[in-house]
Design a protein around this motif. Sequence first.
Motif, PDB file in Angstrom:
ATOM      1  N   MET A   1       0.847  -1.195   0.000  1.00 41.23           N
ATOM      2  CA  MET A   1       0.000   0.000   0.000  1.00 41.23           C
ATOM      3  C   MET A   1       0.889   1.253   0.000  1.00 41.23           C
ATOM      4  SD  MET A   1      -3.211   0.493  -0.035  1.00 41.23           S
ATOM      5  CE  MET A   1      -4.205   1.947  -0.001  1.00 41.23           C
ATOM      6  N   LEU A   2       0.475   2.223  -0.737  1.00 41.21           N
ATOM      7  CA  LEU A   2       1.260   3.455  -0.844  1.00 41.21           C
ATOM      8  C   LEU A   2       0.940   4.423   0.292  1.00 41.21           C
ATOM      9  CD1 LEU A   2       0.751   3.989  -4.645  1.00 41.21           C
ATOM     10  CD2 LEU A   2       2.892   3.428  -3.557  1.00 41.21           C
ATOM     11  N   HIS A   3       1.852   5.323   0.549  1.00 41.00           N
ATOM     12  CA  HIS A   3       1.628   6.366   1.541  1.00 41.00           C
ATOM     13  C   HIS A   3       0.887   7.522   0.888  1.00 41.00           C
ATOM     14  CE1 HIS A   3       4.893   3.929   2.965  1.00 41.00           C
ATOM     15  NE2 HIS A   3       4.812   4.466   4.150  1.00 41.00           N
ATOM     16  N   SER A   4       0.306   8.396   1.686  1.00 43.70           N
ATOM     17  CA  SER A   4      -0.497   9.488   1.134  1.00 43.70           C
ATOM     18  C   SER A   4       0.320  10.414   0.233  1.00 43.70           C
ATOM     19  CB  SER A   4      -1.178  10.275   2.247  1.00 43.70           C
ATOM     20  OG  SER A   4      -0.206  10.854   3.079  1.00 43.70           O
ATOM     21  N   GLN A   5       1.607  10.613   0.550  1.00 40.92           N
ATOM     22  CA  GLN A   5       2.413  11.483  -0.327  1.00 40.92           C
ATOM     23  C   GLN A   5       2.592  10.854  -1.702  1.00 40.92           C
ATOM     24  OE1 GLN A   5       5.343  11.023   2.657  1.00 40.92           O
ATOM     25  NE2 GLN A   5       6.966  10.797   1.188  1.00 40.92           N
ATOM     26  N   ASP A   6       2.671   9.508  -1.756  1.00 38.28           N
ATOM     27  CA  ASP A   6       2.731   8.832  -3.043  1.00 38.28           C
ATOM     28  C   ASP A   6       1.456   9.081  -3.824  1.00 38.28           C
ATOM     29  OD1 ASP A   6       5.267   7.734  -2.562  1.00 38.28           O
ATOM     30  OD2 ASP A   6       4.391   6.043  -1.477  1.00 38.28           O
ATOM     31  N   TYR A   7       0.327   9.062  -3.130  1.00 35.47           N
ATOM     32  CA  TYR A   7      -0.949   9.325  -3.806  1.00 35.47           C
ATOM     33  C   TYR A   7      -1.023  10.751  -4.327  1.00 35.47           C
ATOM     34  CZ  TYR A   7      -2.971   4.782  -2.990  1.00 35.47           C
ATOM     35  OH  TYR A   7      -3.223   3.427  -3.027  1.00 35.47           O
TER      36      TYR A   7
ATOM     37  N   LYS B   1     -10.902  -3.727 -17.143  1.00 33.53           N
ATOM     38  CA  LYS B   1     -11.025  -4.900 -16.275  1.00 33.53           C
ATOM     39  C   LYS B   1     -10.461  -4.594 -14.878  1.00 33.53           C
ATOM     40  CE  LYS B   1      -8.792  -8.966 -16.113  1.00 33.53           C
ATOM     41  NZ  LYS B   1      -7.674  -9.647 -16.651  1.00 33.53           N
ATOM     42  N   ASN B   2      -9.312  -3.912 -14.824  1.00 38.42           N
ATOM     43  CA  ASN B   2      -8.692  -3.584 -13.534  1.00 38.42           C
ATOM     44  C   ASN B   2      -9.536  -2.584 -12.744  1.00 38.42           C
ATOM     45  OD1 ASN B   2      -6.516  -5.320 -13.697  1.00 38.42           O
ATOM     46  ND2 ASN B   2      -5.227  -3.849 -14.768  1.00 38.42           N
ATOM     47  N   ILE B   3     -10.088  -1.595 -13.431  1.00 39.82           N
ATOM     48  CA  ILE B   3     -10.947  -0.618 -12.748  1.00 39.82           C
ATOM     49  C   ILE B   3     -12.172  -1.315 -12.161  1.00 39.82           C
ATOM     50  CG2 ILE B   3     -12.455   1.386 -13.064  1.00 39.82           C
ATOM     51  CD1 ILE B   3     -10.404   2.325 -15.263  1.00 39.82           C
TER      52      ILE B   3
ATOM     53  N   ASN C   1      -1.328  -5.511  -7.476  1.00 41.61           N
ATOM     54  CA  ASN C   1      -2.128  -4.374  -7.044  1.00 41.61           C
ATOM     55  C   ASN C   1      -3.549  -4.774  -6.665  1.00 41.61           C
ATOM     56  OD1 ASN C   1      -0.099  -2.400  -7.457  1.00 41.61           O
ATOM     57  ND2 ASN C   1      -0.485  -2.498  -9.654  1.00 41.61           N
ATOM     58  N   THR C   2      -4.032  -4.128  -5.609  1.00 43.43           N
ATOM     59  CA  THR C   2      -5.431  -4.295  -5.207  1.00 43.43           C
ATOM     60  C   THR C   2      -5.986  -2.922  -4.878  1.00 43.43           C
ATOM     61  OG1 THR C   2      -4.797  -4.606  -2.894  1.00 43.43           O
ATOM     62  CG2 THR C   2      -5.090  -6.614  -4.215  1.00 43.43           C
ATOM     63  N   GLY C   3      -7.283  -2.844  -4.716  1.00 41.72           N
ATOM     64  CA  GLY C   3      -7.932  -1.617  -4.271  1.00 41.72           C
ATOM     65  C   GLY C   3      -7.593  -0.413  -5.121  1.00 41.72           C
ATOM     66  N   LEU C   4      -7.219   0.660  -4.467  1.00 47.62           N
ATOM     67  CA  LEU C   4      -6.957   1.926  -5.139  1.00 47.62           C
ATOM     68  C   LEU C   4      -5.784   1.828  -6.108  1.00 47.62           C
ATOM     69  CD1 LEU C   4      -7.888   4.806  -5.472  1.00 47.62           C
ATOM     70  CD2 LEU C   4      -6.523   5.432  -3.463  1.00 47.62           C
ATOM     71  N   ASP C   5      -4.752   1.091  -5.747  1.00 49.08           N
ATOM     72  CA  ASP C   5      -3.608   0.912  -6.654  1.00 49.08           C
ATOM     73  C   ASP C   5      -4.066   0.248  -7.957  1.00 49.08           C
ATOM     74  OD1 ASP C   5      -2.054   2.017  -4.704  1.00 49.08           O
ATOM     75  OD2 ASP C   5      -1.034   0.169  -4.140  1.00 49.08           O
ATOM     76  N   LEU C   6      -4.915  -0.757  -7.829  1.00 47.10           N
ATOM     77  CA  LEU C   6      -5.437  -1.453  -9.007  1.00 47.10           C
ATOM     78  C   LEU C   6      -6.284  -0.507  -9.855  1.00 47.10           C
ATOM     79  CD1 LEU C   6      -5.649  -4.186 -10.484  1.00 47.10           C
ATOM     80  CD2 LEU C   6      -7.691  -4.657  -9.108  1.00 47.10           C
ATOM     81  N   ALA C   7      -7.072   0.332  -9.210  1.00 51.63           N
ATOM     82  CA  ALA C   7      -7.902   1.296  -9.933  1.00 51.63           C
ATOM     83  C   ALA C   7      -7.031   2.290 -10.710  1.00 51.63           C
ATOM     84  CB  ALA C   7      -8.820   2.043  -8.968  1.00 51.63           C
ATOM     85  N   TYR C   8      -5.974   2.783 -10.075  1.00 57.12           N
ATOM     86  CA  TYR C   8      -5.059   3.698 -10.771  1.00 57.12           C
ATOM     87  C   TYR C   8      -4.328   2.986 -11.903  1.00 57.12           C
ATOM     88  CZ  TYR C   8      -5.599   8.084  -8.272  1.00 57.12           C
ATOM     89  OH  TYR C   8      -6.087   9.265  -7.799  1.00 57.12           O
ATOM     90  N   GLU C   9      -3.903   1.758 -11.663  1.00 59.83           N
ATOM     91  CA  GLU C   9      -3.250   1.008 -12.727  1.00 59.83           C
ATOM     92  C   GLU C   9      -4.191   0.913 -13.933  1.00 59.83           C
ATOM     93  OE1 GLU C   9      -0.899  -3.191 -13.506  1.00 59.83           O
ATOM     94  OE2 GLU C   9      -2.491  -3.198 -12.003  1.00 59.83           O
ATOM     95  N   GLY C  10      -5.439   0.560 -13.676  1.00 57.78           N
ATOM     96  CA  GLY C  10      -6.423   0.449 -14.744  1.00 57.78           C
ATOM     97  C   GLY C  10      -6.673   1.769 -15.450  1.00 57.78           C
ATOM     98  N   ALA C  11      -6.728   2.842 -14.670  1.00 56.32           N
ATOM     99  CA  ALA C  11      -6.964   4.163 -15.258  1.00 56.32           C
ATOM    100  C   ALA C  11      -5.808   4.572 -16.166  1.00 56.32           C
ATOM    101  CB  ALA C  11      -7.178   5.196 -14.152  1.00 56.32           C
TER     102      ALA C  11
ATOM    103  N   LYS D   1       4.693   1.867 -15.601  1.00 55.77           N
ATOM    104  CA  LYS D   1       5.852   1.132 -15.056  1.00 55.77           C
ATOM    105  C   LYS D   1       5.774   1.054 -13.533  1.00 55.77           C
ATOM    106  CE  LYS D   1       9.494   1.393 -18.481  1.00 55.77           C
ATOM    107  NZ  LYS D   1       9.357   2.449 -19.474  1.00 55.77           N
ATOM    108  N   HIS D   2       5.336   2.148 -12.894  1.00 57.36           N
ATOM    109  CA  HIS D   2       5.214   2.210 -11.440  1.00 57.36           C
ATOM    110  C   HIS D   2       4.295   1.098 -10.914  1.00 57.36           C
ATOM    111  CE1 HIS D   2       4.750   4.044  -7.434  1.00 57.36           C
ATOM    112  NE2 HIS D   2       3.467   3.795  -7.573  1.00 57.36           N
ATOM    113  N   PHE D   3       3.222   0.823 -11.656  1.00 59.02           N
ATOM    114  CA  PHE D   3       2.239  -0.151 -11.177  1.00 59.02           C
ATOM    115  C   PHE D   3       2.449  -1.566 -11.696  1.00 59.02           C
ATOM    116  CE2 PHE D   3      -0.203   3.794 -10.504  1.00 59.02           C
ATOM    117  CZ  PHE D   3      -0.530   3.607  -9.169  1.00 59.02           C
TER     118      PHE D   3
END
Length: 135
Positions: free
Chosen positions: A1-7, A70-72, A36-46, A29-31
């Motif tokens: 899980m990422l920290h808020s500053q990463d977000y 599919k990821n979103i 990834n799950t949850g919010l990370d997965l959503a960003y990856e999909g986006a 590349k970052h993702f």
Amino acid sequence: MLHSQDYDAIRKNYQKAVSDKIICKEMLKHFENKNNTGLDLAYEGAFQAIWAKHAINPLEKLTTFKKGKKNIEKAVKQNPNLIETRFLRYSIQKESPAFLGYKSNIDEDKMLLNRNIKNVEDIILKQMIINILKS
């Protein structure tokens, strides 16, 4: 899980990725190769869905967009009440070409965003939601 500053950085890059191919590629590349799950997965999909706009090869465009979609959807299923995930889905559906057929949750997501925007504490995210709702 990422920290808020990463977000913070991810959110800023999300806003730039549509017009900046290099930032979009860096975020992919970052993702990639992370489970990834949850919010990370959503960003990856986006970012995958946005990459379809930058890709030149028509097959790559379609494949990448479908992967992103599919990821979103998977991320929304994992946590349907997470406003940021719903924002990502809404923004991708709103901006995607009609022929891709990814428009079915726009009204539902827009209502959820309008109803819950007052609860968003992150300033960058709140502004992103306000901007997409206004556009």
